[in-house]
Design an enzyme around this catalytic site. Structure first.
Site, PDB file in Angstrom:
ATOM      1  N   ALA A 293      47.705  39.935  37.464  1.00 14.21           N
ATOM      2  CA  ALA A 293      47.331  40.110  38.808  1.00 14.21           C
ATOM      3  C   ALA A 293      46.763  38.820  39.354  1.00 14.21           C
ATOM      4  O   ALA A 293      47.291  38.480  40.735  1.00 14.21           O
ATOM      5  CB  ALA A 293      46.529  41.268  39.045  1.00 14.21           C
ATOM      6  N   TYR A 294      45.985  38.141  38.633  1.00 12.32           N
ATOM      7  CA  TYR A 294      45.338  36.929  39.286  1.00 12.32           C
ATOM      8  C   TYR A 294      46.207  35.992  39.551  1.00 12.32           C
ATOM      9  O   TYR A 294      46.200  35.260  40.684  1.00 12.32           O
ATOM     10  CB  TYR A 294      44.418  36.575  38.393  1.00 12.32           C
ATOM     11  CG  TYR A 294      43.469  35.218  38.789  1.00 12.32           C
ATOM     12  CD1 TYR A 294      42.443  35.254  39.285  1.00 12.32           C
ATOM     13  CD2 TYR A 294      44.288  33.839  38.618  1.00 12.32           C
ATOM     14  CE1 TYR A 294      41.748  34.105  39.978  1.00 12.32           C
ATOM     15  CE2 TYR A 294      43.393  32.920  38.929  1.00 12.32           C
ATOM     16  CZ  TYR A 294      42.267  33.070  39.808  1.00 12.32           C
ATOM     17  OH  TYR A 294      41.562  31.664  40.041  1.00 12.32           O
ATOM     18  N   HIS A 295      47.400  35.675  38.919  1.00 16.56           N
ATOM     19  CA  HIS A 295      48.410  34.691  38.917  1.00 16.56           C
ATOM     20  C   HIS A 295      49.473  35.145  39.899  1.00 16.56           C
ATOM     21  O   HIS A 295      50.243  34.394  40.136  1.00 16.56           O
ATOM     22  CB  HIS A 295      48.912  34.057  37.720  1.00 16.56           C
ATOM     23  CG  HIS A 295      47.937  33.293  37.035  1.00 16.56           C
ATOM     24  ND1 HIS A 295      47.552  32.131  37.310  1.00 16.56           N
ATOM     25  CD2 HIS A 295      47.234  33.587  35.867  1.00 16.56           C
ATOM     26  CE1 HIS A 295      46.563  31.734  36.529  1.00 16.56           C
ATOM     27  NE2 HIS A 295      46.491  32.468  35.622  1.00 16.56           N
ATOM     28  N   ARG A 326      41.058  30.672  42.884  1.00 17.57           N
ATOM     29  CA  ARG A 326      41.504  31.885  43.858  1.00 17.57           C
ATOM     30  C   ARG A 326      40.222  32.571  44.478  1.00 17.57           C
ATOM     31  O   ARG A 326      40.484  33.237  45.503  1.00 17.57           O
ATOM     32  CB  ARG A 326      42.522  32.660  43.215  1.00 17.57           C
ATOM     33  CG  ARG A 326      43.100  33.623  44.030  1.00 17.57           C
ATOM     34  CD  ARG A 326      44.398  34.174  43.598  1.00 17.57           C
ATOM     35  NE  ARG A 326      44.891  35.470  44.512  1.00 17.57           N
ATOM     36  CZ  ARG A 326      45.746  36.232  44.219  1.00 17.57           C
ATOM     37  NH1 ARG A 326      46.176  36.434  43.066  1.00 17.57           N
ATOM     38  NH2 ARG A 326      46.139  36.907  45.305  1.00 17.57           N
TER      39      ARG A 326
END
Length: 390
Positions: A293-295, A326
């Site tokens: 999800a972060y990427h 991010r």
């Protein structure tokens, strides 16, 4: 007799369905030169030896397997003599190594592990007898009866569970995740309260950590105690040993909190990635809900959370600031077991948007006028669950 039978006997009692102890009489051990048949057992133990009523048969026998200390096994008999109204253990086989005159006064411990499986220990030294009786809360006049395990202190059970774990090890020191998992298992079994994972995670983190520290220290003593007590021939030998011990302590402490937090998150059905890789191979301890999800650039940034775990944070808290590019401008969460930092450091943390997550009992060690900035573990979990829609 080797040291350790007391601990083994105590553990056997705690793991048993029922247990009984008595001091061996001269007749039991053969010291009188008589021909008594077997070991006389109090009628108080009849229910752990026979399921049926005893009055219906003149002589009632039952064959069971007994594991004696030193792993000797026999197919022995529980025998009831109606004419004498006596219970005895008989049939030990040839070359039976126990029951000699020197054992008169030894403490005999019988435990039922299963319907037809029993264990027996003989505690012969004063130290072992006192250790056994004290651990189980038995007074010197309270033998020759069924043992009430309700008198055993939880601290004693924890100590015994730790010793049992050490006996099963096939390596000098287990890996940190194995050590942490063993500590949680021991603490959960001895003190119960699994519900604290959800209802009081702040306390559960502390309890698990305390048990792991006790476990680690016990393994250290088992591995290094004799070597250290012997002394060192040179300063270099001492320094080598000290550095090995200290480095292992630092390594364990650094991972311990991460492992326990992961267990708390699992118990609350939280989705996360541990040691997620972000930009430039940086690795925050936890990313919620996941590294993927972060990427994923289309995943809402406001639904991403980063958490660092540091046992102490007084000098290392700045490391968490740039672990997730991010999330620049968003709060960075730092869980620690540090008990108190200075007002100036707390102000620096606030300026860098770092929010401390501290087990609730430890918050009182922080500056009173800044405690409202600190999150409890419970508050952080509620926040993550809300963000993840759980």
């Amino acid at each position: 007799m080797t040291e350790g039978y007391a601990n083994q006997a105590i553990q056997s009692v705690l793991n048993s369905q029922q247990a009984y102890c008595k001091f061996l009489s001269a007749n039991d051990s053969g010291a009188t030169g008589g021909h008594q048949s077997g070991i006389l057992i109090s009628k108080a133990a009849k229910d752990m030896m026979f399921a049926q009523e005893l009055k219906n048969e003149n002589i009632l026998k039952r064959t069971v397997e007994i594991q004696w200390q030193n792993d000797i096994r026999t197919q022995s008999s529980f025998t009831y003599y109606n004419s004498k109204n006596e219970l005895r253990i008989t049939k030990f086989g040839r070359n039976f190594p126990f029951l000699n005159p020197e054992q008169t006064g030894a403490l005999f411990v019988l435990t039922r592990q299963d319907t037809d499986q029993y264990s027996v220990f003989f505690l012969e030294t004063e130290e072992e007898i006192e250790q056994f009786l004290s651990a189980l809360g038995i007074g010197p006049t309270e033998t020759n009866r069924i043992i009430d395990t309700g008198n055993v202190l939880p601290e004693t059970q924890e100590h015994l569970a730790i010793q049992e774990f050490i006996r099963t090890l096939t390596v000098d020191f287990p890996l940190s995740d194995v050590m942490s998992a063993a500590a949680r298992d021991i603490q959960n079994r001895v003190y119960n309260h699994l519900e604290y994972i959800r209802t009081n995670p702040d306390l559960k983190i502390i309890e698990w950590t305390n048990t792991e520290y006790a476990l680690f220290r016990a393994i250290e003593h088992a591995r290094y105690g004799d070597r250290i007590s012997q002394g060192f021939a040179t300063v270099d030998e001492f320094i080598t040993m000290a550095n090995m011990v200290l480095n292992r302590r630092k390594s364990r402490a650094g991972k311990s909190l991460e492992h326990h937090l992961a267990a708390i998150f699992d118990g609350n059905n939280i989705v996360y990635t541990a040691q997620a890789v972000t930009e430039g191979n940086k690795k925050p301890d936890f990313i919620f809900p996941s590294q993927a999800a972060y990427h994923n650039i289309s995943f809402p940034t406001e639904k991403l959370i980063s958490l660092a775990a540091k046992t102490t944070c007084k000098d290392r808290w700045r490391q968490v600031i740039n672990e997730a590019d991010r999330l620049r401008g968003m709060p960075k969460y730092l869980c620690t077991l540090q008990q108190g930092v200075s007002p100036a450091q707390m102000d620096e943390m606030q300026a860098e948007n770092v929010i401390l997550v501290v087990p609730k009992p430890y918050i009182k060690t922080y500056p009173e006028d800044r405690r409202d900035r600190i999150w409890t573990v419970s508050k952080f979990i509620e926040f993550v669950r809300e963000v993840e829609g759980l």
